[in-house]
Design a protein around this motif. Structure first.
Motif, PDB file in Angstrom:
ATOM      1  N   ASP A 486      32.694  69.068 -21.628  1.00 10.65           N
ATOM      2  CA  ASP A 486      31.400  69.170 -22.307  1.00 10.65           C
ATOM      3  C   ASP A 486      30.911  70.609 -22.458  1.00 10.65           C
ATOM      4  O   ASP A 486      29.811  70.847 -22.954  1.00 10.65           O
ATOM      5  N   SER A 536      39.439  62.438 -26.053  1.00  9.62           N
ATOM      6  CA  SER A 536      39.226  61.393 -25.052  1.00  9.62           C
ATOM      7  C   SER A 536      38.472  61.943 -23.845  1.00  9.62           C
ATOM      8  O   SER A 536      37.535  61.317 -23.337  1.00  9.62           O
ATOM      9  N   SER A 538      36.492  64.359 -23.872  1.00  8.24           N
ATOM     10  CA  SER A 538      35.136  64.658 -24.342  1.00  8.24           C
ATOM     11  C   SER A 538      34.327  63.391 -24.577  1.00  8.24           C
ATOM     12  O   SER A 538      33.139  63.480 -24.944  1.00  8.24           O
ATOM     13  N   ARG A 539      34.975  62.254 -24.378  1.00  5.25           N
ATOM     14  CA  ARG A 539      34.387  60.937 -24.625  1.00  5.25           C
ATOM     15  C   ARG A 539      33.935  60.773 -26.079  1.00  5.25           C
ATOM     16  O   ARG A 539      32.997  60.043 -26.374  1.00  5.25           O
ATOM     17  N   ARG A 540      34.651  61.449 -26.963  1.00  7.40           N
ATOM     18  CA  ARG A 540      34.494  61.243 -28.413  1.00  7.40           C
ATOM     19  C   ARG A 540      35.508  60.162 -28.791  1.00  7.40           C
ATOM     20  O   ARG A 540      36.501  60.398 -29.464  1.00  7.40           O
ATOM     21  N   ILE A 541      35.242  58.964 -28.305  1.00  4.35           N
ATOM     22  CA  ILE A 541      36.245  57.902 -28.287  1.00  4.35           C
ATOM     23  C   ILE A 541      36.623  57.434 -29.679  1.00  4.35           C
ATOM     24  O   ILE A 541      37.804  57.224 -29.981  1.00  4.35           O
ATOM     25  N   HIS A 591      45.072  58.719 -21.713  1.00  4.74           N
ATOM     26  CA  HIS A 591      43.749  59.356 -21.743  1.00  4.74           C
ATOM     27  C   HIS A 591      42.744  58.513 -22.531  1.00  4.74           C
ATOM     28  O   HIS A 591      41.589  58.358 -22.123  1.00  4.74           O
ATOM     29  N   ALA A 595      39.343  56.681 -21.101  1.00  8.19           N
ATOM     30  CA  ALA A 595      38.048  56.944 -21.742  1.00  8.19           C
ATOM     31  C   ALA A 595      37.361  55.650 -22.144  1.00  8.19           C
ATOM     32  O   ALA A 595      36.119  55.565 -22.143  1.00  8.19           O
ATOM     33  N   LYS A 596      38.149  54.625 -22.468  1.00  7.44           N
ATOM     34  CA  LYS A 596      37.585  53.329 -22.867  1.00  7.44           C
ATOM     35  C   LYS A 596      37.339  52.412 -21.671  1.00  7.44           C
ATOM     36  O   LYS A 596      36.992  51.252 -21.845  1.00  7.44           O
ATOM     37  N   GLU A 608      41.264  64.120 -15.361  1.00  8.55           N
ATOM     38  CA  GLU A 608      40.168  63.201 -15.061  1.00  8.55           C
ATOM     39  C   GLU A 608      39.615  63.435 -13.658  1.00  8.55           C
ATOM     40  O   GLU A 608      38.773  62.676 -13.191  1.00  8.55           O
TER      41      GLU A 608
END
Length: 615
Positions: A486, A536, A538-541, A591, A595-596, A608
């Protein structure tokens, strides 16, 4: 002149864990180095249709074909349909680890509907097409001799012709089958048709049992790309030396990065780069044994280093094989792409990133509960001390540039990784080390990367210090925990590199800088998967999944990947199948799955873990 070469995506690969063969959807065996993967070829029509040598079984009538692997195996089938009938050719090699004789390739022809007529052409050419062997027929057995290599083909009476090729025409009625056996074993005894059937059963049993490790694992791949992950694991197993654990970068040489170009390299070596990612991919597929074998190969190299500076970017699979780079003028190259290079200059280069890969792999070993021996720790200490003295020097970088050495950001990043992980190993295991000095040097490295590796105008990390050249290795900054995902600099870098190096939906080029080599290259599949890693984390899934799905459309019908893709046509280019592309797919799915919110077995990827500060 018509292009008579088979597209790479229309090849299947089989192997016996010592060598591999490529067989096209037209039934032609076009690549077979013997006796090992990195040995000279006995068939190389892949690199020259006229002079390379082949072993083809093809319908005499116009045909349509479909290639498949038998489930969870490296047994390849090619189904032919003609106006007169249908047949299936089943190709395989008995795996070395299954026990028994394995230095043979078996081809079963089974007529499945009406009548099948086929032509057989056996025209081996030894030593990369430089030797035409003597062909000696004896009934349904034919021997090809030249130098130390003898090939025996049994199962059909072939007529030897003046061009050092043997030919036959076959006619099979529905329900009939014929076995052809190609052997390079040190024995005159070849299997009978009944024994061939048992070898097929044994080979299928070996591969399906091996694949069950993935089937049983709690893998995130089960939902996202189960079949492709399985195929990637099976391809990696073919590329792995069962004695050492080393994995070849690919089973081919000299396949061009652009058709007609000069970027044609020999990839039948084991590279150090991405060692930790390789072990991670194997483990999370459920293959803990192979992951351990691979890590032990790395640690053995460390333990046997006479001095740190002698560490090489790549290693031979077999010590008897030459590694010096040269070119083969006798072969025209795949689709007239010359020179045809054999050997690889990379092993001479200075690449500082490999030291970080080695220490990171040892760190992975400790994370997975394996004991680190005294010799391995001593090697880690020596590497970290070496990095303290040498991280400020220039090198050739991960991409093995043939321009003068530069200060590559990725090399500095991996030097930082070596010191960071070295300190962490010392703290976790209680080993004695000059941790304070390593931490001080790591701090200086970090400041240099942040001050000289980030371009404010581009709002991105760049390829080399004080430059404006983008490079996809910047995606690895959060992967290696140098900065948190982030961090605004990470996010702006992801966007800048994604946009600046885009080669179309789901595709990226590696870099934009001059690399000292004529011509251009295709889009690099591994870079697409690196982008998935970074998105992933960045959790920009949604974006990560979109890129992943787009990249998967580039996989061949059999689930195989080359090194690169030609953006304009979508065809696969570069050496094939490429280990890093398959490793990238496996880890990208890992990854993305995490993230999911999907579970996984064993320790999570390092990326992670605990996040670094954003200073």
């Amino acid at each position: 002149m018509p292009d008579t070469y088979t597209p790479l995506e229309n090849y299947g690969v089989i192997g016996n864990q010592e060598t591999c063969a490529l067989i096209g959807s037209d039934g032609s065996l076009d690549w077979l180095p013997l006796p090992y993967l990195d040995s000279p070829s006995a068939c190389a029509a892949l690199l020259d249709r006229e002079r390379g040598g082949l072993f083809a079984i093809t319908p005499t009538l116009k045909f349509q074909s479909l290639q498949r692997y038998l489930p969870n195996s490296n047994v390849l089938t090619t189904q032919f349909s003609t106006a007169a009938g249908e047949c299936t050719i089943t190709d395989f090699m008995p795996p070395r680890e299954a026990g028994g004789e394995h230095r043979m390739l078996l081809r079963r022809i089974a007529a499945t509907r009406l009548e099948t007529r086929l032509k057989v052409v056996f025209a081996p050419r030894f030593d990369y097409g430089r030797q035409k062997p003597e062909l000696v027929p004896d009934g349904t057995r034919l021997t090809a001799r030249a130098g130390k290599l003898n090939l025996i083909l049994s199962g059909v009476a072939l007529e030897v012709e003046s061009d050092a090729a043997a030919r036959a025409e076959l006619r099979l009625n529905e329900g009939e089958e014929l076995w052809l056996v190609l052997s390079w074993a040190d024995t005159e005894k070849l299997p009978t048709p009944k024994e061939c059937g048992k070898l097929l059963e044994k080979t299928l049993s070996f591969w399906t049992r091996w694949s069950e490790a993935h089937q049983r694992s709690e893998s995130v791949h089960q939902e996202l790309c189960h079949d492709l992950a399985m195929r990637s694991g099976l391809a990696l197993k073919l590329l792995m030396n069962p004695e050492s654990g080393a994995i070849a970068a690919a089973c081919t040489m000299a396949l061009p990065e652009t058709v007609g170009g000069v970027r044609n390299w020999d990839y039948r070596f084991a590279w150090i780069r991405d060692a930790s990612f390789t072990a991670q991919a194997l483990f999370h597929l459920g293959y803990a044994r192979e992951a351990g074998q691979y890590r032990r190969w790395v640690t053995k190299i460390l333990q046997e280093l006479p001095e740190v500076s002698s560490l090489k970017p790549c290693y031979r699979l077999h010590e008897s094989v030459a590694r010096e780079e040269g070119s083969l003028e006798v072969l025209e190259g795949y689709r007239n792409s010359a020179p045809v290079r054999v050997g690889n200059l990379a092993w001479h280069q200075t690449q500082l990133d490999i030291f970080g890969e080695m220490v990171n792999t040892v760190f992975e070993t400790t994370r997975f509960g394996e004991e680190m021996g005294a010799k391995t720790w001593e090697a880690v200490r020596r590497i970290c001390d070496f990095i303290c003295q040498n991280w400020g020097k220039k090198d050739r970088g991960i991409w093995e540039m043939r321009t003068p050495p530069r200060h590559y950001l990725h090399s500095k990043l991996m030097c930082w990784v070596a010191l960071d992980r070295g300190c962490e190993i010392a703290r976790r295991t209680g080993r004695r080390a000059p941790v304070a000095e390593w931490e001080r040097q790591a701090g200086e490295l970090r400041r240099a990367i942040l001050e000289r590796g980030f371009n404010a105008r581009l709002n991105s990390f760049v390829q080399t210090f004080d430059s404006e050249d983008l490079d996809a290795t910047a995606f690895l900054i959060p992967i290696h925990r140098f900065l948190a995902p982030d961090d605004p600099r990470v996010q702006s870098t992801i966007d800048a590199v994604w946009s600046g190096l885009s080669a179309g939906p789901g595709l990226l080029y590696r870099y934009s800088a001059d690399d000292g080599i004529a011509g251009r290259e295709g889009a690099f599949l591994l870079c697409s998967f690196w982008l998935v890693y970074a998105l992933s984390l960045s959790r920009r899934i949604d974006e990560a999944e979109a890129v992943f799905r787009q990249a998967l459309t580039r996989v061949s019908p059999l689930g195989l990947m080359s090194e690169e893709v030609e953006p304009a046509t979508g065809e696969q280019v570069g050496n094939f199948p490429q280990a890093l592309s398959h490793i990238g797919l496996i880890n990208a799915a890992l990854h993305l799955g995490i993230a999911k919110g999907r579970g996984h077995q064993g320790p999570p990827p390092q990326s992670e873990g605990e996040r670094p500060g954003s200073s």
